[in-house]
Design a protein around this motif. Structure first.
Motif: not given
Length: 108
Positions: A78-89
């Protein structure tokens, strides 16, 4: 003796070239997503193992409805730079609906 060494060296070089994977650093195919109603964009042959902030997405307007047409697994955030929660694989070929929002992705 020299001929045998030359043949062995040539055969070894050919074997080495054939053993190296050609596209080890790219996810072959397209990763598509929408940035507005009816506005689809995407990434062609994106690099593997590198976080990619999705073009045309903003804090106010994330991308949505991703479609992984690459041959690699895509992990969307959800966030830039692949940060925050993994939204989906997303496995190869997976398409998700408009409710999934994303701003960055990394390919395996």
């Amino acid at each position: 003796m020299r001929l045998r060494n030359t043949v062995l060296a040539a055969a070894s070089a050919i074997a080495l070239v054939l053993a190296v994977p050609v596209s080890a650093n790219a996810a072959t195919g397209d990763f598509l997503y929408k940035v507005g109603p009816g506005v689809e964009t995407g990434l062609a042959d994106p690099p593997s193992g590198k976080c990619i902030d999705l073009p045309w997405t903003t804090e106010e307007a994330p991308g949505f409805a991703p479609w992984n047409l690459t041959k690699s697994t895509a992990t969307v955030f959800l966030d830039f730079d692949c940060s925050g929660d993994t939204f989906y694989v997303m496995n190869p070929g997976k398409k998700l609906g408009d409710r999934l929002k994303l701003r960055s992705v990394v390919f395996s």
